[in-house]
Design a protein around this motif. Structure first.
Motif, PDB file in Angstrom:
ATOM      1  N   ILE A  12       0.844  -1.193   0.000  1.00  0.00           N
ATOM      2  CA  ILE A  12       0.000   0.000   0.000  1.00  0.00           C
ATOM      3  C   ILE A  12       0.884   1.249   0.000  1.00  0.00           C
ATOM      4  N   PRO A  13       0.387   2.361  -0.537  1.00  0.00           N
ATOM      5  CA  PRO A  13       1.222   3.555  -0.694  1.00  0.00           C
ATOM      6  C   PRO A  13       1.317   4.443   0.543  1.00  0.00           C
ATOM      7  N   ARG A  82      -2.944  -0.768  -8.290  1.00  0.00           N
ATOM      8  CA  ARG A  82      -4.176   0.002  -8.111  1.00  0.00           C
ATOM      9  C   ARG A  82      -4.142   0.673  -6.742  1.00  0.00           C
ATOM     10  N   LEU A  83      -5.088   1.527  -6.516  1.00  0.00           N
ATOM     11  CA  LEU A  83      -5.234   2.235  -5.253  1.00  0.00           C
ATOM     12  C   LEU A  83      -6.646   1.981  -4.743  1.00  0.00           C
ATOM     13  N   GLN A 143      -3.316   4.263  -9.851  1.00  0.00           N
ATOM     14  CA  GLN A 143      -2.399   5.168  -9.176  1.00  0.00           C
ATOM     15  C   GLN A 143      -1.792   6.083 -10.219  1.00  0.00           C
TER      16      GLN A 143
END
Length: 144
Positions: A12-13, A82-83, A143
Motif C-alpha cells: 500500500i502507498p 491500483r489504489l 495510481q
C-alpha cells in the motif's frame, strides 16, 4: 502470512504519519486480513484529542481498518498497481475508547470484490473487546 511494516509499504502507498499498520498478523489474499497498530503516546493526534485525556479518533480507527483491507486486496495480481480508496462507510459503530499503549487489532473480511471495488466487514479490538465494527465500501482506481 506475516508482514512487517517495510513489507506493508511494498503493498500500500501509505507513509508516515498516515501509515497505521505496524504488522500484518494474518492475510488471505483478497479474502481477509488481521493486523495490529500499536498506539504510541507520541501519536500526532493526541496533542489535541484530548489534552490530558488522549483518545484515538474514530476516523483514524476506520482508516486503519481500510488500510488492513487494502493489504489483502492489493496483493491479488489482478489489482497490483491500483489504489483502494473509500467509497463509503456503513453501519460503523464505536463501542470503546482506544488509548495510548493499546494494541489495536484490525480485522477485515472482504465480502464483495470486483474490478471496480467492493465491500468489507471490519472489526477493531483492544484486549479482545470490540471497539469498532461495521462495513466499508471501497473503489479501486489507478495510481498516478
Amino acid at each position: 502470512m506475516v508482514l512487517n511494516q517495510e513489507e506493508i509499504k511494498q503493498i500500500i502507498p501509505h507513509r508516515a504519519p498516515f501509515l497505521f499498520l505496524d504488522e500484518v498478523l494474518e492475510c488471505e489474499v483478497a479474502k481477509r486480513t488481521k493486523a495490529v497498530w500499536r498506539i504510541r503516546e507520541d501519536l500526532f493526534c493526541f496533542k489535541g484529542h484530548f489534552p490530558g485525556n488522549p483518545i484515538l479518533p474514530g476516523v483514524l480507527i476506520t482508516e486503519a481498518l481500510a488500510q488492513a483491507g487494502a493489504v489483502a486486496i492489493l496483493q491479488d495480481e489482478k489489482y497490483k498497481g491500483r489504489l483502494a480508496v473509500f467509497g463509503g462507510i456503513d453501519r460503523v459503530r464505536f463501542r470503546g475508547m482506544v488509548k495510548p499503549g493499546d494494541d489495536l487489532v484490525l480485522e477485515t473480511e472482504i465480502l464483495r470484490l470486483s474490478a471496480m471495488g467492493g465491500k468489507g466487514k471490519v472489526k477493531a479490538t483492544v484486549d479482545g473487546k470490540t471497539v469498532c465494527e461495521g462495513e466499508i465500501l471501497f473503489v479501486l482506481t489507478k495510481q498516478d
